[in-house]
Design an enzyme around this catalytic site. Structure first.
Site, PDB file in Angstrom:
ATOM      1  N   TYR A  15      -4.439  -9.731   3.561  1.00  0.00           N
ATOM      2  CA  TYR A  15      -4.469  -8.308   3.902  1.00  0.00           C
ATOM      3  C   TYR A  15      -4.258  -8.162   5.411  1.00  0.00           C
ATOM      4  O   TYR A  15      -5.134  -8.482   6.220  1.00  0.00           O
ATOM      5  CB  TYR A  15      -5.800  -7.687   3.491  1.00  0.00           C
ATOM      6  CG  TYR A  15      -6.026  -7.657   2.000  1.00  0.00           C
ATOM      7  CD1 TYR A  15      -5.599  -6.579   1.228  1.00  0.00           C
ATOM      8  CD2 TYR A  15      -6.670  -8.711   1.348  1.00  0.00           C
ATOM      9  CE1 TYR A  15      -5.804  -6.537  -0.144  1.00  0.00           C
ATOM     10  CE2 TYR A  15      -6.887  -8.687  -0.022  1.00  0.00           C
ATOM     11  CZ  TYR A  15      -6.448  -7.599  -0.760  1.00  0.00           C
ATOM     12  OH  TYR A  15      -6.663  -7.564  -2.116  1.00  0.00           O
ATOM     13  N   TYR A  55       5.665  -9.033   8.132  1.00  0.00           N
ATOM     14  CA  TYR A  55       5.220  -7.661   8.362  1.00  0.00           C
ATOM     15  C   TYR A  55       5.493  -7.248   9.806  1.00  0.00           C
ATOM     16  O   TYR A  55       5.427  -8.068  10.723  1.00  0.00           O
ATOM     17  CB  TYR A  55       3.711  -7.531   8.116  1.00  0.00           C
ATOM     18  CG  TYR A  55       3.270  -7.849   6.710  1.00  0.00           C
ATOM     19  CD1 TYR A  55       3.114  -6.846   5.760  1.00  0.00           C
ATOM     20  CD2 TYR A  55       2.991  -9.165   6.326  1.00  0.00           C
ATOM     21  CE1 TYR A  55       2.691  -7.132   4.473  1.00  0.00           C
ATOM     22  CE2 TYR A  55       2.572  -9.464   5.047  1.00  0.00           C
ATOM     23  CZ  TYR A  55       2.423  -8.447   4.121  1.00  0.00           C
ATOM     24  OH  TYR A  55       1.997  -8.742   2.851  1.00  0.00           O
ATOM     25  N   ASP A 111       0.834  -1.197   0.000  1.00  0.00           N
ATOM     26  CA  ASP A 111       0.000   0.000   0.000  1.00  0.00           C
ATOM     27  C   ASP A 111       0.873   1.253   0.000  1.00  0.00           C
ATOM     28  O   ASP A 111       2.051   1.224   0.381  1.00  0.00           O
ATOM     29  CB  ASP A 111      -0.915   0.024   1.224  1.00  0.00           C
ATOM     30  CG  ASP A 111      -2.019  -1.026   1.152  1.00  0.00           C
ATOM     31  OD1 ASP A 111      -2.290  -1.522   0.036  1.00  0.00           O
ATOM     32  OD2 ASP A 111      -2.603  -1.343   2.203  1.00  0.00           O
TER      33      ASP A 111
END
Length: 436
Positions: free
Chosen positions: A394, A322, A254
């Site tokens: 996501y 992440y 993103d």
């Protein structure tokens, strides 16, 4: 055969090249033009000795000067009835190619051509008249122009792996053919790191003007002034003197997410490059000096067209690690949070397409796995958590639950609202869990 040759001269008035290539597969070491002239000279000597004036006139009409010289009133030479004079202009066509290519850097080239049906029909009828199977005009033209370009530019023709393809299209006009130059793109592969938030991966056209320029985008045509693609591409484009570039990456992050760690694999395709031999180590350093506060590249090397497919495939099978900065609606006990995260590990997540991307993604349920979930920092209603996930999961919605569209979610399991305040990709791994 003598009668067949006379008939061919009468019907087609072939130039030396077209007559010679009818016998192009006989003997080696001769150009078709030489073959054709040798045949005409033989016919001319025979006709002169036997007093066959009609044959001499046919030969003179086809351009044999020796035949014209022994006639009292020789006819003017006429264009070849097969190639229409095209093969007499191969030197001119070679000059056109050489002029077009002289400023380009390349290792090998190939000449191609497209021909109207009338030419192919005429040569076939000539061969039938002679009772032979000759060499097509396409092959003769391509070879002869190529040989002359080799001499003019001191480069070699390379039909198997050319950097440049030159194509003449005679279908619209034999006198003024279309001329195209196709330059093989350069492919540069490597990995990029995005160090600053707020940068899209690729150029993002303004949705109001669709790139035309308007007050909404300050007449730039773009929603964001820069992108990873443009920051890397502008340096590579200048280095290779390319007309433009295309960016291919193994997925995307993103706009507000940083790409850190070992970086995301990408391939930059440089279109119509005038240079081909560039020191990529130097370019890597130049990119990092010019835009290194925002984007950096590592491991630049030359690639090939297959790398585009490989990097796309990599996005479908590569896990990512992440680091998420999470804000809870109220403090969550640390032991409960650790227990929940332990339970998330190896869990299969059912995730309906997030609401924020519904405008560009199909609304469907995806099943993805969380492989690791580790608490890095804890401060009551805030935490830093690292997740190792399947590709396509996501993470922001894994944390928030997206109003029940992602289950289980961190928010659902701790029974407190949760949101991802910041997110970084800190490692890009291959399908086996190793660094790619």
């Amino acid at each position: 055969m003598i009668d067949r040759l006379r008939e061919a001269l009468k019907r087609f008035n072939p130039c030396d090249s077209c007559l010679g290539r009818a016998f192009g597969y006989g003997l080696t070491g001769l150009e078709n033009r030489e073959r054709g002239r040798a045949i005409k000279l033989y016919l001319g000597m025979r006709a002169h000795l036997e007093g066959e004036e009609e044959t001499l006139e046919l030969l003179a009409r086809s351009g044999l000067e020796e035949a014209a010289a022994v006639l009292d009133d020789p006819p003017e030479p006429e264009p070849c009835g097969v190639c229409r004079g095209v093969l007499d202009k191969v030197d001119e066509f070679a000059e056109v190619v050489a002029c077009e290519l002289k400023d380009l850097e390349f290792r090998g080239f190939v000449v191609g051509s497209r021909w109207p049906e009338e030419i192919r029909k005429a040569e076939k009828e000539l061969w039938e008249t002679l009772g032979v199977e000759g060499e097509p005009i396409k092959r003769e033209f391509n070879r002869e122009v190529g040989k002359r370009v080799e001499h003019l530019l001191d480069v070699r023709a390379d039909p198997r792996n050319p950097d440049i393809e030159v194509v003449f299209d005679f279908r619209p006009s034999l006198e003024d053919p279309k001329f195209e130059v196709h330059v093989r793109p350069i492919y540069v592969r490597g990995r990029y790191l995005k160090l600053r938030r707020g940068i899209p991966q690729t150029k993002w056209p303004c949705p109001r003007c669709r790139g035309a320029g308007c007050p909404n985008c300050d007449f730039t045509g773009k929603l964001y002034t820069e992108s990873v693609e443009e920051l890397i591409g502008m340096v590579l484009k200048d280095a290779f003197l390319a007309e433009s570039h295309k960016f291919h990456a193994a997925g995307r992050e993103d706009i507000d997410v940083r790409m850190l760690g070992n970086g995301r694999p990408f391939v930059m395709e440089l279109l119509y490059p005038k240079r081909r031999n560039v020191d990529l180590k130097e370019i890597e350093g130049e990119i990092n000096r010019k835009v290194g506060d925002d984007v950096q590249v590592v491991g630049l090397e030359y690639g090939d067209p297959e790398d585009v497919g490989k990097v796309k495939d990599l996005s479908e099978r590569s896990r990512k690690r992440y680091r998420a900065w999470v804000k809870f609606g109220k403090p969550v006990p640390e032991d409960k949070l650790r227990e929940v995260l332990k339970g998330l590990e190896r869990s299969v997540i059912e995730q309906r397409t997030p609401r924020r991307v519904l405008h560009r993604r199909a609304d469907k349920v995806r099943r993805k796995r969380v492989h690791e979930a580790k608490l890095i920092e804890y401060d009551g209603d805030r935490a830093v958590i690292e997740f190792l996930c399947d590709p396509g999961l996501y993470v922001k919605e894994l944390i928030s639950g997206d109003a029940g569209r992602t289950r289980p979610s961190l928010a659902e399991l701790v029974e407190v609202e949760a949101e991802c305040e910041r997110l970084d990709v800190i490692e890009f791994l291959d399908e086996g869990g190793d660094r790619s």
